[in-house]
Design a protein around this motif. Structure first.
Motif, PDB file in Angstrom:
ATOM      1  N   PRO A 172      19.875   8.856   8.924  1.00 57.06           N
ATOM      2  CA  PRO A 172      19.233   7.265   8.226  1.00 57.06           C
ATOM      3  C   PRO A 172      18.206   6.787   9.387  1.00 57.06           C
ATOM      4  O   PRO A 172      18.597   6.937  10.864  1.00 57.06           O
ATOM      5  N   GLU A 173      17.160   6.442   9.108  1.00 56.58           N
ATOM      6  CA  GLU A 173      16.015   5.798   9.934  1.00 56.58           C
ATOM      7  C   GLU A 173      15.369   6.757  10.747  1.00 56.58           C
ATOM      8  O   GLU A 173      14.625   6.636  11.699  1.00 56.58           O
ATOM      9  N   GLU A 174      15.549   8.293  10.726  1.00 52.30           N
ATOM     10  CA  GLU A 174      15.081   9.165  11.742  1.00 52.30           C
ATOM     11  C   GLU A 174      13.774   9.442  11.359  1.00 52.30           C
ATOM     12  O   GLU A 174      13.447   9.786  10.041  1.00 52.30           O
ATOM     13  N   SER A 175      12.754   9.808  12.181  1.00 47.99           N
ATOM     14  CA  SER A 175      11.464  10.106  11.644  1.00 47.99           C
ATOM     15  C   SER A 175      11.562  11.660  11.345  1.00 47.99           C
ATOM     16  O   SER A 175      12.386  12.384  11.970  1.00 47.99           O
ATOM     17  N   ILE A 176      10.702  12.276  10.550  1.00 47.03           N
ATOM     18  CA  ILE A 176      10.565  13.501  10.111  1.00 47.03           C
ATOM     19  C   ILE A 176      10.496  14.507  11.410  1.00 47.03           C
ATOM     20  O   ILE A 176      10.956  15.451  11.441  1.00 47.03           O
ATOM     21  N   ASN A 177       9.621  14.082  12.203  1.00 44.39           N
ATOM     22  CA  ASN A 177       9.238  15.090  13.543  1.00 44.39           C
ATOM     23  C   ASN A 177      10.505  14.834  14.525  1.00 44.39           C
ATOM     24  O   ASN A 177      10.947  16.078  14.921  1.00 44.39           O
ATOM     25  N   ARG A 178      11.245  13.797  14.692  1.00 46.71           N
ATOM     26  CA  ARG A 178      12.252  13.992  15.398  1.00 46.71           C
ATOM     27  C   ARG A 178      13.559  14.716  14.809  1.00 46.71           C
ATOM     28  O   ARG A 178      14.368  15.482  15.274  1.00 46.71           O
ATOM     29  N   ALA A 179      13.500  14.628  13.310  1.00 53.21           N
ATOM     30  CA  ALA A 179      14.671  15.442  12.605  1.00 53.21           C
ATOM     31  C   ALA A 179      14.377  16.897  12.720  1.00 53.21           C
ATOM     32  O   ALA A 179      15.356  17.320  12.878  1.00 53.21           O
ATOM     33  N   ILE A 180      12.988  17.300  12.511  1.00 53.56           N
ATOM     34  CA  ILE A 180      13.207  18.869  12.415  1.00 53.56           C
ATOM     35  C   ILE A 180      13.442  19.275  13.922  1.00 53.56           C
ATOM     36  O   ILE A 180      14.003  20.524  13.881  1.00 53.56           O
ATOM     37  N   LYS A 181      12.922  18.438  14.945  1.00 46.37           N
ATOM     38  CA  LYS A 181      13.232  18.939  16.293  1.00 46.37           C
ATOM     39  C   LYS A 181      14.808  19.253  16.482  1.00 46.37           C
ATOM     40  O   LYS A 181      15.342  20.177  17.020  1.00 46.37           O
ATOM     41  N   ARG A 182      15.532  18.033  15.939  1.00 46.51           N
ATOM     42  CA  ARG A 182      16.945  18.020  16.071  1.00 46.51           C
ATOM     43  C   ARG A 182      17.636  19.296  15.390  1.00 46.51           C
ATOM     44  O   ARG A 182      18.365  19.870  15.736  1.00 46.51           O
ATOM     45  N   GLU A 183      17.261  19.246  14.015  1.00 39.85           N
ATOM     46  CA  GLU A 183      17.891  20.370  13.196  1.00 39.85           C
ATOM     47  C   GLU A 183      17.843  21.787  13.566  1.00 39.85           C
ATOM     48  O   GLU A 183      18.640  22.592  13.524  1.00 39.85           O
ATOM     49  N   TYR A 184      16.377  22.001  13.769  1.00 40.88           N
ATOM     50  CA  TYR A 184      16.122  23.239  14.408  1.00 40.88           C
ATOM     51  C   TYR A 184      16.842  23.643  15.653  1.00 40.88           C
ATOM     52  O   TYR A 184      17.371  24.878  15.384  1.00 40.88           O
ATOM     53  N   LYS A 185      17.097  22.780  16.566  1.00 39.69           N
ATOM     54  CA  LYS A 185      17.712  23.164  17.707  1.00 39.69           C
ATOM     55  C   LYS A 185      19.290  23.211  17.573  1.00 39.69           C
ATOM     56  O   LYS A 185      19.917  24.086  17.967  1.00 39.69           O
ATOM     57  N   GLU A 186      19.816  22.486  16.502  1.00 40.56           N
ATOM     58  CA  GLU A 186      21.177  22.582  16.266  1.00 40.56           C
ATOM     59  C   GLU A 186      21.504  23.864  15.498  1.00 40.56           C
ATOM     60  O   GLU A 186      22.457  24.521  15.817  1.00 40.56           O
ATOM     61  N   GLU A 187      20.665  24.308  14.505  1.00 38.48           N
ATOM     62  CA  GLU A 187      20.766  25.561  13.881  1.00 38.48           C
ATOM     63  C   GLU A 187      20.465  26.726  14.620  1.00 38.48           C
ATOM     64  O   GLU A 187      20.974  27.972  14.255  1.00 38.48           O
TER      65      GLU A 187
END
Length: 151
Positions: free
Chosen positions: A35-50
């Motif tokens: 929630p409230e996460e920007s798409i740019n922050r989300a892709i960087k976070r998700e990609y690093k996690e996965e």
């Protein structure tokens, strides 16, 4: 509506793909936005996690709605990236990470909508592709509407 991001990371003429165990389909790594996460922050976070990789300067490639027969709707933000730092994880709970030659990626088993998004990212045109995919409950593509594409 669920918002999700994924990225097509291309390095040395290969794409890092995730083989998901549920259907044995391939997908570009990514995941659900907070929630409230920007798409740019989300892709960087998700990609690093996965994957274990930190994307450097990912570029937005496409934005699509996925509409399902069971009234679920997702919005997918797909990025393309050519630089990353770090080491690919040996194990991820999401599936199996595999490097696939660029010229073989589109022949892999995957959701047909994903094929469209990945193809656009690999071709890397200078515009963001947008549209809507309509799927059956068992994830068969019924209709694909692309709002903008090269003629």
């Amino acid at each position: 509506m669920q918002r999700v991001t994924n990225a097509v990371y291309i390095h040395d003429e290969q794409v890092l793909m995730l083989k998901k165990p549920r259907r044995n389909w391939y997908a570009a790594p990514g995941g659900k936005m907070e929630p409230e996460e920007s798409i740019n922050r989300a892709i960087k976070r998700e990609y690093k996690e996965e994957t274990g990789l930190k994307l450097i300067n990912p570029k937005l490639s496409s934005v699509f709605n996925f509409v399902m027969d069971d009234d679920q709707e997702w919005m997918m933000f797909t990025y393309v990236c050519h630089q990353a730092e770090g080491k690919v994880l040996e194990h991820t709970p999401e599936g199996t990470l595999e490097w696939v030659p660029v010229n073989e990626v589109l022949s892999l088993p995957m959701a047909e909508g994903d094929r469209t998004l990945i193809k656009h990212a690999i071709e890397d045109p200078q515009f963001v592709l947008t549209g809507t995919f309509y799927y059956t409950y068992d994830f068969k593509l019924k209709e694909q509407i692309v709002d903008n594409q090269l003629v």
